[in-house]
Design a protein around this motif. Structure first.
Motif, PDB file in Angstrom:
ATOM      1  N   TYR A 281      27.837  33.561  48.859  1.00 10.89           N
ATOM      2  CA  TYR A 281      27.305  32.758  47.766  1.00 10.89           C
ATOM      3  C   TYR A 281      27.824  33.227  46.418  1.00 10.89           C
ATOM      4  CZ  TYR A 281      24.144  29.111  49.215  1.00 10.89           C
ATOM      5  OH  TYR A 281      23.634  27.947  49.691  1.00 10.89           O
ATOM      6  N   PHE A 282      28.257  34.482  46.378  1.00 13.17           N
ATOM      7  CA  PHE A 282      28.683  35.017  45.091  1.00 13.17           C
ATOM      8  C   PHE A 282      30.192  35.224  45.087  1.00 13.17           C
ATOM      9  CE2 PHE A 282      24.264  36.024  45.487  1.00 13.17           C
ATOM     10  CZ  PHE A 282      23.770  35.752  44.222  1.00 13.17           C
ATOM     11  N   THR A 283      30.790  34.877  43.964  1.00  9.50           N
ATOM     12  CA  THR A 283      32.235  35.069  43.833  1.00  9.50           C
ATOM     13  C   THR A 283      32.476  36.407  43.146  1.00  9.50           C
ATOM     14  OG1 THR A 283      32.170  33.914  41.719  1.00  9.50           O
ATOM     15  CG2 THR A 283      32.669  32.605  43.683  1.00  9.50           C
ATOM     16  N   ALA A 284      33.589  37.042  43.503  1.00  4.49           N
ATOM     17  CA  ALA A 284      33.938  38.317  42.876  1.00  4.49           C
ATOM     18  C   ALA A 284      34.275  38.072  41.404  1.00  4.49           C
ATOM     19  CB  ALA A 284      35.129  38.935  43.599  1.00  4.49           C
ATOM     20  N   PRO A 285      34.018  39.072  40.558  1.00  4.07           N
ATOM     21  CA  PRO A 285      34.356  38.894  39.137  1.00  4.07           C
ATOM     22  C   PRO A 285      35.866  38.757  38.994  1.00  4.07           C
ATOM     23  CG  PRO A 285      33.735  41.183  39.609  1.00  4.07           C
ATOM     24  CD  PRO A 285      33.463  40.397  40.847  1.00  4.07           C
ATOM     25  N   ALA A 286      36.263  37.822  38.108  1.00 10.37           N
ATOM     26  CA  ALA A 286      37.696  37.631  37.873  1.00 10.37           C
ATOM     27  C   ALA A 286      38.297  38.916  37.311  1.00 10.37           C
ATOM     28  CB  ALA A 286      37.907  36.475  36.890  1.00 10.37           C
ATOM     29  N   GLY A 287      37.508  39.604  36.484  1.00 10.69           N
ATOM     30  CA  GLY A 287      37.942  40.917  36.060  1.00 10.69           C
ATOM     31  C   GLY A 287      38.834  40.925  34.841  1.00 10.69           C
ATOM     32  N   ASP A 288      38.794  39.839  34.065  1.00 10.21           N
ATOM     33  CA  ASP A 288      39.618  39.879  32.859  1.00 10.21           C
ATOM     34  C   ASP A 288      38.789  39.713  31.596  1.00 10.21           C
ATOM     35  OD1 ASP A 288      38.871  37.373  33.495  1.00 10.21           O
ATOM     36  OD2 ASP A 288      40.860  36.445  33.325  1.00 10.21           O
ATOM     37  N   ASP A 289      37.543  39.331  31.765  1.00  8.03           N
ATOM     38  CA  ASP A 289      36.742  39.038  30.574  1.00  8.03           C
ATOM     39  C   ASP A 289      35.274  39.250  30.897  1.00  8.03           C
ATOM     40  OD1 ASP A 289      35.693  37.886  28.170  1.00  8.03           O
ATOM     41  OD2 ASP A 289      35.453  35.998  29.280  1.00  8.03           O
ATOM     42  N   LEU A 290      34.640  40.226  30.275  1.00  7.99           N
ATOM     43  CA  LEU A 290      33.254  40.566  30.602  1.00  7.99           C
ATOM     44  C   LEU A 290      32.334  39.369  30.387  1.00  7.99           C
ATOM     45  CD1 LEU A 290      31.119  42.586  31.446  1.00  7.99           C
ATOM     46  CD2 LEU A 290      30.965  43.357  29.065  1.00  7.99           C
ATOM     47  N   GLY A 291      32.465  38.718  29.230  1.00  6.20           N
ATOM     48  CA  GLY A 291      31.593  37.577  28.937  1.00  6.20           C
ATOM     49  C   GLY A 291      31.673  36.515  30.008  1.00  6.20           C
ATOM     50  N   GLY A 292      32.871  36.157  30.385  1.00  9.88           N
ATOM     51  CA  GLY A 292      33.037  35.123  31.404  1.00  9.88           C
ATOM     52  C   GLY A 292      32.455  35.562  32.735  1.00  9.88           C
ATOM     53  N   ASP A 293      32.769  36.784  33.123  1.00  8.93           N
ATOM     54  CA  ASP A 293      32.246  37.295  34.396  1.00  8.93           C
ATOM     55  C   ASP A 293      30.720  37.257  34.405  1.00  8.93           C
ATOM     56  OD1 ASP A 293      34.751  37.744  35.363  1.00  8.93           O
ATOM     57  OD2 ASP A 293      34.681  39.932  35.215  1.00  8.93           O
ATOM     58  N   LEU A 294      30.126  37.713  33.324  1.00 11.89           N
ATOM     59  CA  LEU A 294      28.663  37.780  33.284  1.00 11.89           C
ATOM     60  C   LEU A 294      28.051  36.391  33.302  1.00 11.89           C
ATOM     61  CD1 LEU A 294      28.011  40.632  30.678  1.00 11.89           C
ATOM     62  CD2 LEU A 294      27.654  40.697  33.163  1.00 11.89           C
TER      63      LEU A 294
ATOM     64  N   SER B 106      36.362  49.847  33.634  1.00 10.29           N
ATOM     65  CA  SER B 106      37.607  50.365  34.197  1.00 10.29           C
ATOM     66  C   SER B 106      38.818  49.847  33.427  1.00 10.29           C
ATOM     67  CB  SER B 106      37.713  49.997  35.679  1.00 10.29           C
ATOM     68  OG  SER B 106      38.059  48.638  35.802  1.00 10.29           O
ATOM     69  N   ARG B 107      38.683  48.666  32.820  1.00 11.92           N
ATOM     70  CA  ARG B 107      39.839  48.165  32.067  1.00 11.92           C
ATOM     71  C   ARG B 107      39.660  48.409  30.567  1.00 11.92           C
ATOM     72  NH1 ARG B 107      37.231  43.412  33.551  1.00 11.92           N
ATOM     73  NH2 ARG B 107      36.256  42.412  31.750  1.00 11.92           N
ATOM     74  N   GLY B 108      38.622  49.161  30.178  1.00 12.90           N
ATOM     75  CA  GLY B 108      38.485  49.602  28.804  1.00 12.90           C
ATOM     76  C   GLY B 108      37.754  48.666  27.888  1.00 12.90           C
ATOM     77  N   GLU B 109      37.235  47.550  28.450  1.00 18.39           N
ATOM     78  CA  GLU B 109      36.520  46.607  27.581  1.00 18.39           C
ATOM     79  C   GLU B 109      35.170  47.194  27.159  1.00 18.39           C
ATOM     80  OE1 GLU B 109      36.320  42.651  29.177  1.00 18.39           O
ATOM     81  OE2 GLU B 109      35.118  41.918  27.502  1.00 18.39           O
ATOM     82  N   LEU B 110      34.640  48.077  28.014  1.00 19.31           N
ATOM     83  CA  LEU B 110      33.429  48.824  27.661  1.00 19.31           C
ATOM     84  C   LEU B 110      33.780  50.301  27.680  1.00 19.31           C
ATOM     85  CD1 LEU B 110      30.623  47.077  29.790  1.00 19.31           C
ATOM     86  CD2 LEU B 110      30.940  46.957  27.295  1.00 19.31           C
ATOM     87  N   PRO B 111      33.103  51.101  26.824  1.00 17.49           N
ATOM     88  CA  PRO B 111      33.409  52.538  26.761  1.00 17.49           C
ATOM     89  C   PRO B 111      33.015  53.247  28.058  1.00 17.49           C
ATOM     90  CG  PRO B 111      31.508  51.985  25.384  1.00 17.49           C
ATOM     91  CD  PRO B 111      32.096  50.694  25.822  1.00 17.49           C
ATOM     92  N   GLU B 112      33.604  54.397  28.273  1.00 16.93           N
ATOM     93  CA  GLU B 112      33.395  55.184  29.496  1.00 16.93           C
ATOM     94  C   GLU B 112      31.921  55.416  29.823  1.00 16.93           C
ATOM     95  OE1 GLU B 112      34.749  56.614  32.109  1.00 16.93           O
ATOM     96  OE2 GLU B 112      36.668  55.624  31.697  1.00 16.93           O
ATOM     97  N   GLY B 113      31.146  55.859  28.870  1.00 17.10           N
ATOM     98  CA  GLY B 113      29.779  56.324  29.168  1.00 17.10           C
ATOM     99  C   GLY B 113      28.729  55.242  29.306  1.00 17.10           C
ATOM    100  N   THR B 114      29.136  53.991  29.333  1.00  9.83           N
ATOM    101  CA  THR B 114      28.177  52.881  29.365  1.00  9.83           C
ATOM    102  C   THR B 114      27.189  53.022  30.520  1.00  9.83           C
ATOM    103  OG1 THR B 114      29.903  51.457  28.491  1.00  9.83           O
ATOM    104  CG2 THR B 114      27.956  50.382  29.468  1.00  9.83           C
TER     105      THR B 114
END
Lengths: 175, 175, 175, 175
Positions: free
Chosen positions: A57-70, A128-136
């Motif tokens: 039922y759930f699709t994997a995140p495209a992984g290029d844009d946090l906003g879109g994925d969320l 992992s792709r740096g859109e969010l900082p490491e310690g999030t």
DNA sequence: AAGTAATCGAGACGGTACGTCAAGTCTTCCT
DNA sequence: AGGAAGACTTGACGTACCGTCTCGATTACTT
């Protein structure tokens, strides 16, 4: 399996109270003993029905844009929980989990834990792709977004439209 | 009323499945017919028990500082839901609401609606004294904060410590 | 069947009011549901108990002497009705037949009709061997003789000793 | 008294099972407590209703002709028992007497004994005027005639027409 | 005429038994 | 050997009446 279908149908048609071993057996044209041979309780049947129907039922995140994925993920989650048959099974099991610690344990291991992994995925990917900082704090972030959806589904019973889930995402990203 | 106490005690001691009309009658030293005269079902009894016990668990917002009000309110909510006896009743009724639309309707009118008013109070107060702008979406804000609390209580079963609720408030205020 | 025995015993020990489905179930070490599976009511059970126990209480007429046959038969009838356990069941069912048309119908078909055949037998036999004339009203004759026996058993509650039944026969034969 | 009427009506309309203290109270517009103040049980009420209604159903023997007296008396008895409302009450009490020794005792003292006196009256009268010899067993004679009537009413449920009672009298007189 | 007792209706109460439903266990019979 | 069928014990359901018990509100009798 006819038994799983029968349980599903009964839940949809008559509600949780209508899901009895006897009714399942009668509808699936199966002896009660056969059910007891393979399942331990009616919630056991529903867990298996959920596992069978919920896959994919759930699709994997495209992984290029946090906003879109969320946005996509929350929409899917809301639709799954409030509009699909396995979502109804899931709600019924969540309800039963409030009454029975064993059901609660299984609900967490079978549904909550893997689902939570899916909820975290967009954040993990973004880190992992740096859109969010490491310690999030990925867990906190996921709970913040997903919590209001479950709240509407399980507590208030209000619909959970895309505008609502999108607003949640917008608020999160605006931080 | 002895009946309400008996229902409460049975819920605490034996879980929801142990709350039967017969058990309540036996423990309260009351005839079954007497129970049926005044209540329509065991959930009806639990609703009344909840109404009786839940009163006064929440303190009104001090109304001078949004952050403080929110922190205190969320801590109270978390403690109420996960640690008190009426909280257990509340969780049981939330569970039953997933199985029965009538219970769901009553759960919303008796518990959710007034509780939501309490959840909104800090924001309403903040708006009225100018700490938040006029057009603030108070409902969304409240759902954002309480949603994750209910999620932990009803879905994951994780504890809901003050650190967690405080973090939710911090994230909100950091917007 | 333990159920039939239990019903019999309860009737003997506690009277008709003591014959409840619950008491039968408890004494027969059987679940209520099992009783309801096989019998429709407590009178149904008593009818079966009567059928089982009443068989063979009456001896066939010797067929050589009307006076002897009648005397023996009336003594047997009186003893059966007033002194035996199945006689007590029979009286209880006769009583219930006054309250319930369905019980009455079954009482007639199951007990009265075959019993009346036995009551007529001495007369039929006497007619066939010429001791009584062809046109004899056998039914009337039988009712004349057994009527006073039932009257004592069901109405006055007086004992029905052989002297009484013999006197009835003597009167009849003296015609 | 409204209570007696209500009991009578309920017996006629719903049968003995419909005669409950609660139904009588409801129909008579009377509180249950009032009933318990004046009567000890529902059979107590029926006995009083019987006493009130049965009075005057039987005419005294003319006392000039045994055959005529007996024929008239048996016809009256048959009609009373099988066709009148107090007759129905009487049958119900006779039925209950099979289940309950106290009811049986009262049935005998209140109904059977005085009725038996009426049954004996034609014979007593005949003896006193010399139509029957001094030593006649009046009790036996009465039982012989009356027994078959009760037998039909209580046991076989057959109608008891004048032809039947007349035939009984004819047989008796032909001795 | 006012005060007081008995009686009433209404109906709640602790009970017992009802007849039904589903649970989970078991045995039998068929394939 | 496995499954359909279904009987079994258990226990809770919700209902009907039981007989007892307070409650006011009439009554009707005293003083």
């Amino acid at each position: 399996m006819a038994v799983l279908e029968a349980a599903d149908d009964l839940l949809a048609e008559r509600g949780f109270a209508g899901v009895t071993i006897e009714a399942i057996a009668a509808r699936a044209q199966v002896a009660k003993q056969t059910i007891y041979r393979w399942w331990t309780s009616k919630t056991d049947i529903l867990f298996e029905a959920l596992a069978q129907d919920a896959a994919g039922y759930f699709t994997a995140p495209a992984g290029d844009d946090l906003g879109g994925d969320l946005r996509r993920h929350l929409r899917e989650l809301a639709a799954f929980l409030s509009e699909t048959d396995p979502g109804a099974v899931c709600r019924a099991l969540a309800g039963q989990a409030q009454h029975d610690p064993e059901v609660a344990a299984r609900f967490r291991s079978d549904f909550v834990t893997p689902q939570r992994e899916r909820d975290r995925a967009p954040f993990v990917s973004a880190v992992s792709r740096g859109e969010l900082p490491e310690g999030t704090d990925v867990d906190l972030a996921a709970e913040q977004l997903v919590g209001p959806v479950y709240y509407r589904v399980l507590v208030t019973g209000e619909p959970v439209p895309p505008e609502f889930t999108d607003a949640l995402v917008d608020r999160y990203l605006a931080r």
